[in-house]
Design a protein around this motif. Structure first.
Motif, PDB file in Angstrom:
ATOM      1  N   ALA A  75       0.833  -1.212   0.000  1.00  0.00           N
ATOM      2  CA  ALA A  75       0.000   0.000   0.000  1.00  0.00           C
ATOM      3  C   ALA A  75       0.862   1.254   0.000  1.00  0.00           C
ATOM      4  O   ALA A  75       1.998   1.239   0.479  1.00  0.00           O
ATOM      5  N   ASP A  76       0.320   2.346  -0.540  1.00  0.00           N
ATOM      6  CA  ASP A  76       1.034   3.617  -0.461  1.00  0.00           C
ATOM      7  C   ASP A  76       0.752   4.274   0.891  1.00  0.00           C
ATOM      8  O   ASP A  76      -0.166   3.895   1.614  1.00  0.00           O
ATOM      9  N   TYR A  77       1.557   5.290   1.212  1.00  0.00           N
ATOM     10  CA  TYR A  77       1.453   5.912   2.533  1.00  0.00           C
ATOM     11  C   TYR A  77       0.077   6.532   2.775  1.00  0.00           C
ATOM     12  O   TYR A  77      -0.453   6.492   3.884  1.00  0.00           O
ATOM     13  N   GLU A  78      -0.494   7.105   1.724  1.00  0.00           N
ATOM     14  CA  GLU A  78      -1.797   7.750   1.883  1.00  0.00           C
ATOM     15  C   GLU A  78      -2.843   6.729   2.350  1.00  0.00           C
ATOM     16  O   GLU A  78      -3.620   6.996   3.258  1.00  0.00           O
ATOM     17  N   SER A  79      -2.835   5.539   1.718  1.00  0.00           N
ATOM     18  CA  SER A  79      -3.790   4.484   2.100  1.00  0.00           C
ATOM     19  C   SER A  79      -3.503   3.982   3.508  1.00  0.00           C
ATOM     20  O   SER A  79      -4.418   3.739   4.304  1.00  0.00           O
ATOM     21  N   ILE A  80      -2.216   3.812   3.802  1.00  0.00           N
ATOM     22  CA  ILE A  80      -1.821   3.284   5.114  1.00  0.00           C
ATOM     23  C   ILE A  80      -2.369   4.172   6.235  1.00  0.00           C
ATOM     24  O   ILE A  80      -2.938   3.687   7.217  1.00  0.00           O
ATOM     25  N   PHE A  81      -2.200   5.493   6.059  1.00  0.00           N
ATOM     26  CA  PHE A  81      -2.566   6.396   7.157  1.00  0.00           C
ATOM     27  C   PHE A  81      -4.051   6.775   7.152  1.00  0.00           C
ATOM     28  O   PHE A  81      -4.496   7.554   7.984  1.00  0.00           O
ATOM     29  N   LYS A  82      -4.806   6.184   6.227  1.00  0.00           N
ATOM     30  CA  LYS A  82      -6.263   6.279   6.300  1.00  0.00           C
ATOM     31  C   LYS A  82      -6.814   5.143   7.166  1.00  0.00           C
ATOM     32  O   LYS A  82      -7.981   5.140   7.536  1.00  0.00           O
ATOM     33  N   SER A  83      -5.967   4.145   7.447  1.00  0.00           N
ATOM     34  CA  SER A  83      -6.389   2.986   8.243  1.00  0.00           C
ATOM     35  C   SER A  83      -6.394   3.354   9.726  1.00  0.00           C
ATOM     36  O   SER A  83      -5.364   3.640  10.320  1.00  0.00           O
ATOM     37  N   GLU A  84      -7.575   3.316  10.314  1.00  0.00           N
ATOM     38  CA  GLU A  84      -7.721   3.690  11.729  1.00  0.00           C
ATOM     39  C   GLU A  84      -6.933   2.746  12.629  1.00  0.00           C
ATOM     40  O   GLU A  84      -6.318   3.161  13.610  1.00  0.00           O
ATOM     41  N   ILE A  85      -6.943   1.451  12.289  1.00  0.00           N
ATOM     42  CA  ILE A  85      -6.245   0.448  13.105  1.00  0.00           C
ATOM     43  C   ILE A  85      -4.747   0.765  13.164  1.00  0.00           C
ATOM     44  O   ILE A  85      -4.130   0.757  14.227  1.00  0.00           O
ATOM     45  N   ILE A  86      -4.150   1.046  11.996  1.00  0.00           N
ATOM     46  CA  ILE A  86      -2.708   1.321  11.930  1.00  0.00           C
ATOM     47  C   ILE A  86      -2.367   2.599  12.672  1.00  0.00           C
ATOM     48  O   ILE A  86      -1.404   2.650  13.455  1.00  0.00           O
ATOM     49  N   VAL A  87      -3.157   3.641  12.464  1.00  0.00           N
ATOM     50  CA  VAL A  87      -2.907   4.916  13.157  1.00  0.00           C
ATOM     51  C   VAL A  87      -3.019   4.720  14.666  1.00  0.00           C
ATOM     52  O   VAL A  87      -2.200   5.238  15.434  1.00  0.00           O
ATOM     53  N   ASP A  88      -4.015   3.950  15.104  1.00  0.00           N
ATOM     54  CA  ASP A  88      -4.172   3.682  16.541  1.00  0.00           C
ATOM     55  C   ASP A  88      -2.958   2.943  17.105  1.00  0.00           C
ATOM     56  O   ASP A  88      -2.454   3.266  18.182  1.00  0.00           O
ATOM     57  N   LEU A  89      -2.492   1.925  16.368  1.00  0.00           N
ATOM     58  CA  LEU A  89      -1.300   1.185  16.811  1.00  0.00           C
ATOM     59  C   LEU A  89      -0.096   2.107  16.955  1.00  0.00           C
ATOM     60  O   LEU A  89       0.641   2.042  17.942  1.00  0.00           O
ATOM     61  N   LEU A  90       0.102   2.975  15.975  1.00  0.00           N
ATOM     62  CA  LEU A  90       1.245   3.897  16.007  1.00  0.00           C
ATOM     63  C   LEU A  90       1.113   4.899  17.146  1.00  0.00           C
ATOM     64  O   LEU A  90       2.104   5.248  17.797  1.00  0.00           O
ATOM     65  N   LYS A  91      -0.124   5.352  17.406  1.00  0.00           N
ATOM     66  CA  LYS A  91      -0.343   6.269  18.540  1.00  0.00           C
ATOM     67  C   LYS A  91       0.057   5.597  19.850  1.00  0.00           C
ATOM     68  O   LYS A  91       0.713   6.196  20.700  1.00  0.00           O
ATOM     69  N   VAL A  92      -0.342   4.344  19.990  1.00  0.00           N
ATOM     70  CA  VAL A  92      -0.057   3.608  21.220  1.00  0.00           C
ATOM     71  C   VAL A  92       1.445   3.375  21.385  1.00  0.00           C
ATOM     72  O   VAL A  92       1.985   3.490  22.482  1.00  0.00           O
ATOM     73  N   LEU A  93       2.139   3.063  20.270  1.00  0.00           N
ATOM     74  CA  LEU A  93       3.597   2.866  20.351  1.00  0.00           C
ATOM     75  C   LEU A  93       4.286   4.158  20.773  1.00  0.00           C
ATOM     76  O   LEU A  93       5.227   4.147  21.569  1.00  0.00           O
ATOM     77  N   GLY A  94       3.878   5.294  20.200  1.00  0.00           N
ATOM     78  CA  GLY A  94       4.345   6.603  20.655  1.00  0.00           C
ATOM     79  C   GLY A  94       5.638   7.115  20.066  1.00  0.00           C
ATOM     80  O   GLY A  94       6.071   8.223  20.372  1.00  0.00           O
ATOM     81  N   CYS A  95       6.300   6.313  19.202  1.00  0.00           N
ATOM     82  CA  CYS A  95       7.649   6.679  18.750  1.00  0.00           C
ATOM     83  C   CYS A  95       7.685   7.306  17.353  1.00  0.00           C
ATOM     84  O   CYS A  95       8.762   7.537  16.792  1.00  0.00           O
ATOM     85  N   GLY A  96       6.506   7.576  16.747  1.00  0.00           N
ATOM     86  CA  GLY A  96       6.514   8.151  15.404  1.00  0.00           C
ATOM     87  C   GLY A  96       6.749   7.096  14.342  1.00  0.00           C
ATOM     88  O   GLY A  96       6.690   5.889  14.617  1.00  0.00           O
ATOM     89  N   VAL A  97       7.040   7.550  13.113  1.00  0.00           N
ATOM     90  CA  VAL A  97       7.251   6.619  12.002  1.00  0.00           C
ATOM     91  C   VAL A  97       8.490   6.975  11.205  1.00  0.00           C
ATOM     92  O   VAL A  97       8.944   8.111  11.213  1.00  0.00           O
ATOM     93  N   GLU A  98       9.005   5.962  10.507  1.00  0.00           N
ATOM     94  CA  GLU A  98      10.152   6.144   9.609  1.00  0.00           C
ATOM     95  C   GLU A  98       9.631   6.038   8.178  1.00  0.00           C
ATOM     96  O   GLU A  98       9.412   4.935   7.688  1.00  0.00           O
ATOM     97  N   ILE A  99       9.462   7.186   7.545  1.00  0.00           N
ATOM     98  CA  ILE A  99       8.898   7.190   6.189  1.00  0.00           C
ATOM     99  C   ILE A  99       9.990   7.478   5.179  1.00  0.00           C
ATOM    100  O   ILE A  99      10.774   8.396   5.355  1.00  0.00           O
TER     101      ILE A  99
END
Length: 659
Positions: A472-496
């Motif tokens: 998937a492209d980044y735009e699709s990835i960050f439309k996914s609520e599940i993925i965004v929630d997981l990243l919020k919980v991890l707290g460390c940001g992303v490596e794009i």
């Protein structure tokens, strides 16, 4: 008032000056830019550059460099040989001027004109400064039917000039020396410095061969580019360019200011456009300009001006679309410029950037003219270039919007005002103890919530199969609520990373809220797939967490074996057979249920209790192989996936959920 104990005297005889070798030995960074390894490397380059200047004037076409185990160095050329005899005009021996006098040498204008029209060596500093900074230096010169020898120790000549008649095959100069640890803090110049430097010099000195002997590894390296920068651009592009290689060359004269002297300039530029590889390198008088300066400004100005003009003329911009930047061009550009001038203004003695105003103006105008003709005469090719640059531009703008969007989505704390659905936190704030369980579905959430130790174990459920983040492209990835929630919980940001390796990094491992990230799914085909997709997400968006050993898989038991007195759990068929072999009497075997059907006590014992659970640490043994396998199994490499299944599919037949 003066303080007691301080020296109060400050008079005319308080002022002193450094003399002789001390001018370099006590202040090496003034000449070489540093008293560390970089300064030591630059001292080597000074000797090498003198041999290159001689070869470029047409005297000798081979330069040999030897790197010895004890960190000594030898440079041998087949030029005319440095003149070392008595100099009537100066009233001194030339060897003293060359090796013991700063600001002396054969590169200044004299009554007979210029010895070196385009010189890499600058200001007569190199040979003397390197000699002054050496533990010892031996100089051997063959010329005029004689062999000349000099020996220096710590900046002092020992024994004067030794001159004797000699038959030799070629004139030339051999200089062997050892940088002094009393001058430099480090003299162990890595082999990579020599290979990189000599390769670069071969690139910009067409037809000049460099031979490197490395005593430590026993290897010999040879570098020679018959067609100079054109051959180099072809090598870098690996035949992946979508345009041919363009090569432009010219000579001109000019001055930086009306009151400044006129000087000659030669310039060569070679480039092509390529999607997979990009590189820009500038050289002046054979010196690699790490920071560019004048040529860099010229290339940027000319390319942006002409390509923007061409896009406008062909109506390729969308309505109200912003102008291209050089970054959009650079993302698909391989370009090498190689210029020479009789007067050069370097930013400093280390020659990493030049500031000549005339060189910048002349190169800008020359490139504009050539590019204009190129785009007009090669419409199909230039249309291809324009299309790709616009793709780069729009991709960059999308990536920037995505980055800003991600930053907004992932910023803030997990509190009442920024709630993540169904996330169950733990009590402790000690990051070294905190564990997050990523579990499969709401039913697993219920049993894990009842089974966990609420002091240090948190839970977040994944609802269904998440997006395949490797496709998937980044735009699709960050439309996914599940993925965004997981990243919020991890707290460390992303490596794009965007297509051309430019990072928009919000990642900071210090902001990670957990000591362990534990993936916990059912021990069936669906569970394995969900686990794999979660791993793919972590690998794509936060790979450092995997490399740092923060990611684990909680093994769920496959079988529950019950006897009259005890219950056993087996995590594989082999383990099941081993347990059964030890049991005396009756037993029952039950295939393990899904996590959501397990009772809390069983969940705690098998999956969550640090004393009894089985965790697999996810660690890539080999980063390259890991990338390759992710690409084959989950990426866009369809032919690779087909081949892998054909060759290895039989190993996994017992796991296929087909009846």
């Amino acid at each position: 008032m003066s303080k007691q104990g301080k020296n109060k005297y400050y008079g005319n005889d308080s002022i002193t000056s450094l003399k002789g070798a001390d001018r370099v030995r006590l202040r090496p960074s003034v000449i070489f830019g540093s008293d560390g390894i970089e300064g030591c490397q630059h001292s080597v380059f000074e000797i090498l550059s003198n041999s290159i200047d001689e070869a470029r004037e047409g005297f000798g076409n081979v330069i040999e460099v030897s790197r010895f185990k004890d960190n000594s160095v030898m440079v041998k050329d087949y030029g005319r040989g440095i003149p070392l005899d008595y100099n009537e005009k100066e009233g001194r021996y030339n060897w003293e001027l060359v090796f013991c006098e700063l600001y002396a040498g054969g590169k200044y204008k004299n009554n007979s004109g210029e010895n070196y029209e385009f010189s890499l060596g600058l200001n007569g500093l190199g040979s003397c400064a390197t000699q002054y900074s050496s533990e010892y230096m031996d100089v051997t010169v063959f010329r005029d039917g004689y062999k000349y020898e000099l020996h220096f120790e710590k900046g002092e000549n020992i024994g004067g000039l030794i001159k004797q008649k000699e038959d030799y095959e070629s004139t030339g100069t051999i200089i062997k020396w050892k940088p002094d640890l009393e001058v430099f803090t480090d003299i162990n110049i890595p082999l990579e410095y020599y290979t990189n430097t000599l390769k670069k010099q071969a690139v910009v000195n067409a037809g000049l061969k460099f031979i490197l002997y490395d005593e430590e590894s026993g290897q010999t390296f040879e570098y020679c580019y018959e067609n100079g920068i054109v051959d180099y651009v072809k090598e870098v592009s690996q035949d992946k360019a979508f345009t041919g290689i363009q090569f432009y060359e010219t000579s001109t004269k000019g001055r930086d200011r009306e009151d400044k002297p006129e000087y000659k300039v030669k310039m060569q530029i070679a480039f092509c456009f390529c999607n997979e590889i990009n590189l820009i390198e500038y050289y002046h008088n054979s010196s690699f300009l790490e920071y560019g300066g004048a040529p860099d400004k010229a290339v940027k100005n000319a390319f942006v001006y002409e390509i923007d003009k061409c896009i406008r003329a062909r109506g390729k911009y969308n309505k109200d679309e912003a102008k291209i930047t050089f970054q959009d061009i650079q993302d698909s550009l391989i370009l090498v410029s190689n210029s020479f001038s009789t007067i050069t203004s370097y930013e400093n003695q280390t020659k990493k950037s030049i500031t000549n105003k005339f060189i910048q103006e002349a190169m800008t105008e020359f490139l504009k003219q050539q590019l204009e003709v190129y785009f007009i005469e090669n419409k199909i090719e230039s249309d291809r270039i324009i299309e790709q640059i616009l793709v780069n531009k729009r991709s960059r703008e999308t990536a920037e919007r995505t980055r800003i969007n991600i930053k907004k989505k992932l910023s803030g704390n997990i509190d009442m005002s920024n709630r993540v659905k169904k996330f169950v936190d733990c009590r402790t704030k000690d990051v070294n103890r905190r564990e997050i369980y990523i579990v499969e579905g709401d039913s697993a959430l219920g049993s894990c919530k009842l089974a966990r130790d609420a002091e240090f174990q948190a839970i977040i459920p994944v609802r269904g199969k998440i997006l395949n983040c490797l496709k998937a492209d980044y735009e699709s990835i960050f439309k996914s609520e599940i993925i965004v929630d997981l990243l919020k919980v991890l707290g460390c940001g992303v490596e794009i990373k965007t297509k051309h390796n430019k990072e928009f990094n919000t990642f900071d491992i210090n902001n990670l809220r957990w000591s362990k990230i534990i993936i916990c799914t059912d021990a069936d085909v669906d569970g394995f797939q969900i686990r794999t997709l979660i791993l793919a997400m972590l690998y794509r968006l936060v790979p450092t967490l995997i490399y740092e050993g923060k990611v684990f898989i909680a093994e769920s038991p496959l079988f529950e074996i019950t006897t009259k007195d005890k219950t056993y759990f087996a995590y594989s068929d082999r383990e099941k057979n081993e347990i059964i072999a030890k049991i005396k009497g009756k037993y029952t075997i039950q295939r393990s249920k899904g996590l959501g059907e397990n009772d809390p006590e069983m969940m705690w014992q098998t999956t969550m209790n640090p004393e009894t659970r089985k965790l697999i640490k996810v660690m890539p043994d080999d980063i390259e192989n890991t990338e390759k396998m992710f690409d084959i199994l989950l990426g866009d490499n369809l032919p690779g996936r087909k081949s892998f299944i054909e060759e290895n599919g039989y190993r996994y037949l017992d796991m296929v959920d087909v009846y």
